[in-house]
Design an enzyme around this catalytic site. Structure first.
Site, PDB file in Angstrom:
ATOM      1  N   LYS A 173     -52.874 -62.231 -98.468  1.00  0.00           N
ATOM      2  CA  LYS A 173     -54.319 -62.050 -98.556  1.00  0.00           C
ATOM      3  C   LYS A 173     -54.863 -62.885 -99.708  1.00  0.00           C
ATOM      4  CE  LYS A 173     -57.634 -58.181 -98.839  1.00  0.00           C
ATOM      5  NZ  LYS A 173     -57.728 -56.703 -98.952  1.00  0.00           N
TER       6      LYS A 173
ATOM      7  N   SER B 205     -60.409 -54.846 -95.611  1.00  0.00           N
ATOM      8  CA  SER B 205     -60.717 -56.197 -96.020  1.00  0.00           C
ATOM      9  C   SER B 205     -59.578 -57.187 -95.768  1.00  0.00           C
ATOM     10  CB  SER B 205     -61.080 -56.221 -97.507  1.00  0.00           C
ATOM     11  OG  SER B 205     -60.010 -55.732 -98.315  1.00  0.00           O
TER      12      SER B 205
ATOM     13  N   SER C 283     -57.887 -50.866 -96.453  1.00  0.00           N
ATOM     14  CA  SER C 283     -57.926 -52.289 -96.137  1.00  0.00           C
ATOM     15  C   SER C 283     -56.631 -52.871 -95.601  1.00  0.00           C
ATOM     16  CB  SER C 283     -58.368 -53.089 -97.371  1.00  0.00           C
ATOM     17  OG  SER C 283     -59.707 -52.804 -97.685  1.00  0.00           O
TER      18      SER C 283
END
Length: 574
Positions: free
Chosen positions: A133, A208, A232
């Site tokens: 990420k 996210s 997330s």
């Protein structure tokens, strides 16, 4: 107006630079815009060779690692195969941020050379490409994290996770898209744009860690690393049909990764894997813990991997009878019909495997969520606004697309109702929220311990099984409901995602309205459309106790195994 143009130009130039990093020979003919499911395109587009398809379609992590450590597959060819597939995924779903092909392949060659020279692998993740990420800093590369003002911010050191991945022999090879601020259950920012769900591009992959969700779902990475402060990891995992793990605070090393709301240390973000099997979840988690992260991260919990806990020493032992509790409904928002069917399926599978399943009795759920939400916005949104001021970009206030937006009857998410008027709290006011949170955690612990009277095992409930969201992946701009995942973050419960089934419009018809608890509950009910949701993955989360990663992974294996066995039982024998 010039300032507004400046941030737009800056964002557009950075996006253009990303596009230039894609080799022309790796571009594909894009599918029509109205083609929603793109899962098969990596196999049919003609870019990948048969061997590259064999490599990237290998879901069994043990096979993949064995071929790498024995030299049957080189890290260069495996990394190349996954990189090509990741670039295909990017063209289909817009899931990537940083593309650094030459650097990744140089690392892969270094790993191969080590094996040739020493006759042994570097570590447990030898040669394995791993996606990250866009929070995990890699020295010499930008970490933009969805903010225009962070364009050009080059890391001067690796995050601790990256250091440990190198020690384990892994090959960090790409970074993935996030929403501006990170505090969304969807994935869109002004720099890299919107990420879509490969099962249906009209739907969000979640957030996210939505870039990871879309990438791994398309087999563009064998293991992706996301983060989770309110769901997330788990929301993209459930929306994209993946296994995922939300560990406890500080069990895995977050040091030198970037984040929103840095300095907020009451409700901590954690990192964890997103992948295609529970075995891969275990392999990644154990490898990082075995690397002794507390050597490099002063906050990492000094707890070695526990073989006793993984052998279910706190849960009756391997093969022992356990008691699971189903959270059919958290009392805040009622789940859609496919989630209810998935929970019923898991209940039947566990009972067929000899386990006990009882109903979970909710305890102070609304208070827990309200407390956590107030802590999240204790700065009155200053952190987000300050980051946006760096470029002059506006703070994104909706994830709805500018065109073709799905109609959604929710003007004010429940979290805004909880928070009411946002204001910058004083230190003393924040302390009172911390005090309340401690009391809520103690109250919920006592409630869980009290289930010993209902389990029949002599122990409290071994794990809770619940939705991770009230719905399967929803249209862009419609994911506002996080109470099922935040429950674990605010109480610091370990949670894993288990794929269960897919939405079936014939089986998952609308049900009659219930007595709505709040306006969000009503909006979620009205959102459901069996035709639109047909074919989307349906997953659940298994919830265990704090610092119980080994036990939760083992119990996830038990549930996953029971599900697979149950699906193979002829219906006539049930």
């Amino acid at each position: 107006m010039p300032e507004q143009q400046d941030w737009k130009t800056r964002a557009a130039e950075r996006k253009e630079l990303q596009l230039k990093q894609i080799p022309k020979e790796w571009t594909i003919t894009p599918p029509p815009e109205d083609q929603r499911n793109v899962l098969d395109i990596p196999r049919t587009c003609g870019l990948l060779t048969a061997r590259e398809l064999d490599i990237t379609d290998t879901v069994n992590i043990a096979i993949l690692l064995d071929k790498l450590r024995t030299g049957q597959w080189t890290s260069v060819e495996v990394t190349t195969a996954f990189y090509k597939r990741a670039i295909i995924a990017q063209q289909l779903t817009n899931c990537l941020t940083e593309i650094f092909i030459d650097r990744a392949l140089a690392r892969a060659k270094e790993v191969d050379d080590y094996l040739k020279t020493h006759g042994k692998p570097i570590g447990p993740l030898h040669g394995l490409p791993i996606s990250l990420k866009d929070q995990f800093c890699i020295k010499g590369l930008e970490t933009i994290m969805g903010y225009v003002g962070w364009v050009g911010r080059v890391a001067d050191r690796d995050s601790v996770l990256v250091e440990l991945l190198y020690e384990c022999g892994a090959v960090p090879f790409v970074r993935t898209n996030v929403p501006q601020t990170l505090m969304w259950g969807e994935t869109y920012n002004h720099v890299f744009g919107r990420t879509t769900n490969p099962f249906n591009r009209y739907m969000t992959p979640g957030g996210s860690s939505g870039g990871e969700g879309a990438l791994v779902a398309l087999h563009g990475s064998p293991i992706g690393v996301g983060t989770d402060i309110g769901g997330s990891i788990r929301i993209p995992s459930t929306f994209c049909g993946l296994y995922g793990l939300r560990p406890s605070y500080e069990r895995l090393p977050y040091c030198n990764a970037v984040n929103s709301m840095e300095g907020q240390e009451s409700l901590l973000s954690v990192l964890g894997p997103m992948t295609h099997s529970v075995e891969a979840v275990r392999v990644f988690t154990k490898a990082i813990i075995d690397a002794r992260p507390w050597r490099k991260d002063p906050l990492a919990v000094r707890k070695e991997w526990s073989a006793r806990e993984y052998a279910l020493g706190d849960h009756g032992g391997v093969g022992g009878k356990m008691c699971f509790a189903i959270m059919w409904d958290n009392g805040i928002v009622k789940p859609h019909p496919p989630l209810v069917r998935a929970m019923a399926l898991v209940k039947k599978a566990l009972e067929a495997a000899g386990h006990t399943v009882i109903d979970w009795e909710n305890h102070r759920s609304t208070e827990i969520i309200e407390n956590g939400q107030k802590i999240f916005v204790a700065d009155g949104g200053f952190d987000f606004r300050d980051a946006c001021k760096l470029s002059g970009e506006p703070l994104i206030k909706t994830m709805s697309p500018d065109t073709d937006a799905h109609e959604y009857a929710l003007d004010e998410p429940l979290l805004q109702t909880f928070v009411s008027e946002r204001k910058h709290l004083s230190a003393y006011e924040l302390w009172q929220l911390h005090k309340e949170k401690r009391a809520l955690r103690k109250s919920h612990l006592d409630h869980w311990e009290g289930t010993v009277a209902r389990t029949g095992t002599g122990r409290p409930v071994d794990a809770i099984i619940s939705p991770a969201a009230a719905y399967a992946a929803c249209p862009h701009g419609c994911n506002f409901e996080y109470s099922y995942t935040e429950f674990c973050n605010f109480l610091d419960y370990v949670a894993a995602i288990i794929p269960v089934t897919f939405v079936d419009k014939a089986l998952d018809q609308r049900v009659a309205p219930h007595a709505f608890r709040n306006h969000e509950d009503e909006a979620v009910y009205k959102l459901y459309d069996p035709e639109l949701w047909h074919g989307m993955p349906v997953s659940l989360q298994l919830i265990g106790r704090t610092q119980e990663e080994e036990g939760v992974i083992a119990m996830t294996e038990v549930v996953d195994g029971a599900l697979k066995a149950f699906k193979n039982i002829p219906r006539s024998t049930l």
